[in-house]
Design a protein around this motif. Structure first.
Motif, PDB file in Angstrom:
ATOM      1  N   TYR A  16       3.395  -7.310   9.167  1.00 32.29           N
ATOM      2  CA  TYR A  16       2.961  -5.954   8.841  1.00 32.29           C
ATOM      3  C   TYR A  16       4.113  -4.985   9.110  1.00 32.29           C
ATOM      4  O   TYR A  16       4.632  -4.931  10.223  1.00 32.29           O
ATOM      5  N   HIS A  17       4.488  -4.222   8.087  1.00 31.09           N
ATOM      6  CA  HIS A  17       5.603  -3.285   8.218  1.00 31.09           C
ATOM      7  C   HIS A  17       5.243  -1.948   7.591  1.00 31.09           C
ATOM      8  O   HIS A  17       4.577  -1.895   6.548  1.00 31.09           O
ATOM      9  N   LEU A  18       5.704  -0.879   8.222  1.00 27.40           N
ATOM     10  CA  LEU A  18       5.493   0.471   7.721  1.00 27.40           C
ATOM     11  C   LEU A  18       6.861   1.103   7.489  1.00 27.40           C
ATOM     12  O   LEU A  18       7.692   1.169   8.406  1.00 27.40           O
ATOM     13  N   VAL A  19       7.096   1.575   6.253  1.00 28.14           N
ATOM     14  CA  VAL A  19       8.364   2.203   5.887  1.00 28.14           C
ATOM     15  C   VAL A  19       8.069   3.608   5.371  1.00 28.14           C
ATOM     16  O   VAL A  19       7.302   3.769   4.411  1.00 28.14           O
ATOM     17  N   GLU A  20       8.680   4.599   5.995  1.00 27.25           N
ATOM     18  CA  GLU A  20       8.510   5.992   5.565  1.00 27.25           C
ATOM     19  C   GLU A  20       9.707   6.363   4.696  1.00 27.25           C
ATOM     20  O   GLU A  20      10.782   6.683   5.200  1.00 27.25           O
ATOM     21  N   ASN A  21       9.514   6.320   3.386  1.00 29.72           N
ATOM     22  CA  ASN A  21      10.621   6.643   2.487  1.00 29.72           C
ATOM     23  C   ASN A  21      10.063   6.933   1.097  1.00 29.72           C
ATOM     24  O   ASN A  21       9.484   6.051   0.456  1.00 29.72           O
ATOM     25  N   ARG A  22      10.262   8.157   0.629  1.00 34.08           N
ATOM     26  CA  ARG A  22       9.678   8.552  -0.649  1.00 34.08           C
ATOM     27  C   ARG A  22      10.255   7.790  -1.836  1.00 34.08           C
ATOM     28  O   ARG A  22       9.479   7.331  -2.703  1.00 34.08           O
TER      29      ARG A  22
ATOM     30  N   PHE B 202       0.860  -1.169   0.000  1.00 31.71           N
ATOM     31  CA  PHE B 202       0.000   0.000   0.000  1.00 31.71           C
ATOM     32  C   PHE B 202       0.905   1.230   0.000  1.00 31.71           C
ATOM     33  O   PHE B 202       1.633   1.458   0.970  1.00 31.71           O
ATOM     34  N   VAL B 203       0.895   1.972  -1.091  1.00 32.45           N
ATOM     35  CA  VAL B 203       1.679   3.203  -1.175  1.00 32.45           C
ATOM     36  C   VAL B 203       0.744   4.363  -0.839  1.00 32.45           C
ATOM     37  O   VAL B 203      -0.204   4.636  -1.590  1.00 32.45           O
ATOM     38  N   ILE B 204       0.998   5.012   0.285  1.00 30.35           N
ATOM     39  CA  ILE B 204       0.148   6.118   0.727  1.00 30.35           C
ATOM     40  C   ILE B 204       1.054   7.317   0.963  1.00 30.35           C
ATOM     41  O   ILE B 204       1.877   7.318   1.878  1.00 30.35           O
ATOM     42  N   ASP B 205       0.925   8.308   0.086  1.00 22.10           N
ATOM     43  CA  ASP B 205       1.838   9.449   0.066  1.00 22.10           C
ATOM     44  C   ASP B 205       3.272   8.942  -0.049  1.00 22.10           C
ATOM     45  O   ASP B 205       3.592   8.242  -0.998  1.00 22.10           O
ATOM     46  N   ASP B 206       4.141   9.235   0.913  1.00 23.17           N
ATOM     47  CA  ASP B 206       5.541   8.826   0.823  1.00 23.17           C
ATOM     48  C   ASP B 206       5.861   7.645   1.735  1.00 23.17           C
ATOM     49  O   ASP B 206       7.024   7.424   2.098  1.00 23.17           O
ATOM     50  N   ALA B 207       4.840   6.874   2.085  1.00 24.69           N
ATOM     51  CA  ALA B 207       5.025   5.709   2.959  1.00 24.69           C
ATOM     52  C   ALA B 207       4.595   4.442   2.239  1.00 24.69           C
ATOM     53  O   ALA B 207       3.737   4.463   1.346  1.00 24.69           O
ATOM     54  N   VAL B 208       5.195   3.325   2.645  1.00 26.17           N
ATOM     55  CA  VAL B 208       4.805   2.001   2.158  1.00 26.17           C
ATOM     56  C   VAL B 208       4.341   1.180   3.347  1.00 26.17           C
ATOM     57  O   VAL B 208       5.103   0.936   4.295  1.00 26.17           O
ATOM     58  N   LEU B 209       3.091   0.780   3.327  1.00 29.06           N
ATOM     59  CA  LEU B 209       2.539  -0.156   4.311  1.00 29.06           C
ATOM     60  C   LEU B 209       2.538  -1.515   3.632  1.00 29.06           C
ATOM     61  O   LEU B 209       1.805  -1.732   2.664  1.00 29.06           O
TER      62      LEU B 209
END
Length: 452
Positions: A170-176, A141-148
């Protein structure tokens, strides 16, 4: 986008893979399906630029309708928001296995589009002309500049509605740059392809009419990969490489999975929901055991399989699958009993009440982790379109997260001490026994293991 061509596997090793440097504190392991659900809806509600979703399916149930409603609400609040959902073409147009004939989830998509208007397009991706021979199994799931990122699809049980959950990772990565890379595959490779069609319309192309386009899509996918502009990993950073995998040849994800297993020196952890290891994976694990690497395999008990049906329920052929996987496990356990006795091989069976198990991925020593939607079985290895995120962590910044996640999962497992601890085949329900014997007699069980 860059493409893989030529040889069947890259000539470089893991250390030479291109990767995005990401601050370690911007990579977070979520605690379970509840936090996954809450994060997903919060991110959709707050999205300012884009929401791009890839999943096997978005179900016509309470959770699926809630996701669609959230997407329509976000679009109404911010008309400039880019939204697109990509699911498997075939899975969206049929009912649930074992149920009656149905128009499938596509009927919900068309109804929602008719009621709320355009703005939330749902695309069906056919990677083969028949679902049995391969599905669109991309996740993310690409939401703005994050990948869930999770191996979960979108329905009641994955989002823990109505007292049942199907456990995933489940992982959340904040990286544009990482978000842009995953978004580019969806927007630039899948969406404009002639084989990829709208599912949120009452009028849809027939699969037969797409046969030629599907063949061309397959060739495109077999030579595609995520774009990565490599930079060195700095202090406090990890490197993340998005991986694409499709087909038996030139499959980057498969190649990396094998390389990860082969480089394990001290410990290897493998998560898989269906115990049906591809031959190369099984051989690589056996080689690690010979070299006295500690191997942990975490899998679901047959009663935690999403195809399991209690014996008192009506029997259908699909209900035999958990027993087939358990038969595979029994043979593997028997062949490696010495390694189990020596403590080199730990087989952990997960079971928690009436919930189910859907975890996938790898942990290697203290410096590599793979999060993926691939089941790491022959079907994923050869037929389905898969992806994953490889995390290189040379400074061991995320190791605590990985082991906390593992401990949380192991809290609902039992270690398999001996193959005789598994239920014997002659105690299975009679319809299951008859079907498994018939498959074994005709050697059809080998074929079934390749496609399910």
């Amino acid at each position: 986008m860059w493409r893989l061509r030529g040889r069947s596997r890259p000539l470089t090793g893991l250390e030479s893979l291109a990767r995005f440097p990401v601050q370690a504190e911007l990579v977070r392991t979520l605690s379970g399906p509840d936090e996954f659900r809450e994060t997903l809806f919060a991110r959709i509600a707050g999205a300012a630029k884009r929401v791009l979703i890839a999943a096997l399916y978005l179900q016509d149930d309470d959770a699926g309708r809630e996701v669609l409603s959230a997407l329509y609400a976000a679009k109404a609040a911010r008309p400039g928001l880019q939204i697109a959902v990509f699911v498997d073409w075939h899975r969206a147009q049929r009912g649930l296995i074992g149920k009656g004939a149905s128009a499938g989830n596509a009927a919900l998509y068309a109804d929602m589009a008719q009621r709320f208007g355009p703005g939330v397009p749902i695309y069906g991706v056919p990677v083969q002309t028949r679902e049995l021979m391969g599905v669109m199994h991309l996740k993310g799931f690409v939401i703005d500049d994050a990948v869930l990122y999770s191996g979960a699809s979108l329905n009641d049980v994955y989002l823990h509605r109505h007292q049942r959950y199907r456990l995933d990772r489940y992982h959340l990565v904040e990286n544009r740059p990482l978000a842009d890379s995953l978004a580019a595959l969806m927007s630039q490779v899948l969406r404009p392809n002639p084989a990829v069609g709208f599912l949120d319309s009452a009028v849809r192309a027939k699969t037969g009419a797409l046969r030629g386009a599907i063949g061309r899509l397959r060739r495109t996918l077999a030579s595609s990969a995520y774009g990565v502009t490599s930079e060195p990993i700095g202090n406090g950073e990890v490197g993340i490489t998005p991986l694409l995998g499709f087909g038996a040849r030139r499959n980057q994800l498969n190649t990396v999975i094998l390389q990860l297993i082969q480089r394990a020196e001290r410990r290897l952890v493998l998560y898989t929901p269906y115990f049906n290891l591809p031959g190369p994976v099984r051989l690589a694990i056996e080689e690690r055991l010979k070299r006295r690497c500690h191997v942990t395999i975490v899998l679901g008990d047959k009663t935690a399989n999403d195809f399991y049906m209690p014996p008192e329920e009506p029997f259908t052929a699909i209900c035999a699958l958990p027993y087939l996987y358990e038969s595979n496990l029994r043979r593997f356990c028997k062949a490696h009993q010495k390694a189990i006795d020596q403590g080199l091989l730990d087989l952990h069976l997960w079971r928690h009440d009436n919930h189910s198990f859907h975890l996938k991925g790898l942990l290697v020593d203290d410096d590599y982790a793979l999060i993926t939607g691939s089941n790491i079985n022959p079907r994923a290895w050869r037929l389905d379109l898969e992806n994953g995120l490889l995390i290189h962590d040379p400074q061991s910044r995320l190791i605590e997260q990985h082991w906390v996640e593992l401990e949380r999962i192991l809290a609902h497992t039992r270690r398999l001490e001996h193959h005789q601890a598994l239920e014997a085949a002659d105690t299975y329900p009679l319809p299951v026994q008859r079907l498994l014997k018939r498959l074994a007699r005709t050697r059809a069980d080998r074929l079934v293991n390749q496609v399910l």
